[in-house]
Structure formats: C-alpha cells, structure tokens
Write a protein that holds these residues in place. Structure first.
Motif, short mmCIF file in Angstrom:
data_model
loop_
_atom_site.label_atom_id
_atom_site.label_comp_id
_atom_site.label_asym_id
_atom_site.label_seq_id
_atom_site.Cartn_x
_atom_site.Cartn_y
_atom_site.Cartn_z
N LEU A 143 1.04 -1.27 -0.11
CA LEU A 143 -0.04 0.24 -0.11
C LEU A 143 1.06 1.08 0.01
O LEU A 143 0.27 3.00 -0.79
N ARG A 144 1.77 1.26 0.67
CA ARG A 144 2.74 2.08 0.71
C ARG A 144 4.45 1.67 0.98
O ARG A 144 4.70 1.05 1.60
N PRO A 145 5.39 2.57 -0.24
CA PRO A 145 6.86 2.05 0.29
C PRO A 145 7.37 1.49 1.69
O PRO A 145 7.14 3.00 1.79
N GLY A 146 7.91 0.34 1.86
CA GLY A 146 9.19 1.31 2.61
C GLY A 146 10.14 1.57 1.68
O GLY A 146 10.95 1.44 0.93
N TYR A 147 11.70 1.93 2.46
CA TYR A 147 12.66 2.74 2.76
C TYR A 147 13.65 1.50 3.73
O TYR A 147 13.29 1.44 4.41
N GLN A 148 15.06 1.47 3.16
CA GLN A 148 16.20 0.93 3.98
C GLN A 148 17.21 1.23 3.37
O GLN A 148 17.27 1.43 2.16
N ALA A 149 18.17 0.97 4.56
CA ALA A 149 19.97 1.92 3.98
C ALA A 149 20.01 1.03 4.84
O ALA A 149 20.18 0.71 6.57
N ASP A 150 21.68 0.11 4.20
CA ASP A 150 22.75 -0.76 4.62
C ASP A 150 21.99 -1.49 6.13
O ASP A 150 22.44 -1.72 6.90
N GLY A 151 21.07 -2.06 4.72
CA GLY A 151 19.90 -3.20 6.15
C GLY A 151 19.61 -2.79 6.90
O GLY A 151 18.90 -4.25 8.21
N ARG A 152 19.55 -1.64 7.07
CA ARG A 152 18.51 -1.37 8.08
C ARG A 152 17.19 -0.86 7.45
O ARG A 152 17.42 0.35 6.71
#
Length: 198
Positions: A143-152
């Motif tokens: 429904l709403r994308p998520g975001y991750q950086a460096d595996g977090r």
C-alpha cells in the motif's frame, strides 16, 4: 635482637629524589596533555561540522533536479494532461535515482510471508472468494513502499495481508460449546441448562 643489626645488614636506601623537580615535570606534562586534548577537541569539532555540511550539500544537490522538474511540471499544469503525467513520472524517476545514489533501497515489491521487521499491516484482505486464496499472513499488496539503507529499515512498507482461506460454507465452524442452548436469542441460558465447569 633485630635492632642490633650491623650496617652491612641494613638495606641500602636510595637517595631521596628531588620531589619538587619531579612535581614540576609532572605538572608541565599534564598541562601539555590538556592543551593537546583541547586542540584535538577543536579540530574534531571542525571536521565533524565540515563532514555534516558536505553530506547536507550532497543530499541537497541530489534533490534539486527533482524540485526543478516539479516546478517545471507545475508551470505546464494547463498543458496536455498526458504530457503532465509523463512529466510527473520523470520526476518520480529522478527522486528514486536520488534515493538510490544515497544508498537507500525502496521496499515496494514485497511478497511472501508478512515480516514484522520489514512490514506494517495497512489492511487485511478477504481473499477467500478466489480459487486459490493465499495463506493467512501472506503479503498480497504493497500500500505504501518502505525504505531501507545499509540493511536497516528506515520506514517499513505498509502492506495488505491475506486473511487466509475461509472455511467451507457447508461446514460449520466449531468455536467450542455454546452457552446459550435452549434459550431464546438475547435472553441468556435456558432454565434446563447447567453452568459449564471451568
């Protein structure tokens, strides 16, 4: 007895050091250490400030083209709707590229089992009417994308999950013994029923 030792048996004592000179050397060393630490603290503060400014500038410069294209799209709002939609798609692509260049990954193609470390439930979907409903807790839509950086995970993806297959309509679901047998609806247990033992 022990007090009558000869001079040869007494342990030799070292001459007393010049304590005043030693104290002065220690104080000078201490002051040098404090000055070195103060210089280190100031230098590190300047370096951290410069690193923050450089990172801010890098992020801003990555997003300035997105803002430029949004303003261009708004200036052509009265134009052909198809070209406006194409322009918005281009801006979206620029924004995704800016995120990628910053090391951020978008979580928008999530499928499979619900993972509480990557997802949050936005909706529960009744998929029992389909020919092969997915098992309960299966992600069926983002429904709403998520975001991750460096595996977090920076922001979990909001997803719709399946409620699972419904029981057959011919078979009655047994939720345990009924407490209101022999009574009228809404009136409680009938006179002939005994309370259930716990």
């Amino acid at each position: 007895m022990g007090e009558n030792r000869s001079d040869a048996e007494r342990p030799e004592t070292a001459p007393a050091p010049d304590l005043a000179a030693e104290l002065e050397r220690c104080q000078a060393s201490h002051l040098r250490t404090l000055a070195d630490f103060d210089n280190y603290r100031r230098r590190t503060g300047r370096e951290i400030g410069a690193a923050k400014a450089a990172e801010r500038d890098r992020v801003v410069l990555a997003w300035v083209p997105v803002l430029d294209h949004l303003e261009l799209a708004l200036s052509h709002a009265d134009a052909d709707p198809d070209s406006l939609v194409d322009g918005v798609r281009g801006v979206r692509q620029l924004a995704l590229e800016a995120l990628r260049n910053s090391g951020v990954t978008r979580l928008d193609d999530e499928t499979g089992a619900f993972d509480p470390t990557r997802h949050e439930v936005g909706a529960v979907v009744d998929s029992g009417s389909t020919s092969r409903p997915p098992p309960a807790g299966t992600v069926v839509e983002v429904l709403r994308p998520g975001y991750q950086a460096d595996g977090r995970v920076l922001r979990p993806a909001s997803v719709a999950v399946s409620a699972g297959p419904k029981p057959n309509s011919g078979a009655k679901l047994d939720n345990g013994p009924r407490r209101d047998t022999g009574s009228e609806p809404g009136k409680g247990p009938g006179p002939d029923t005994e309370p259930e033992a716990s």
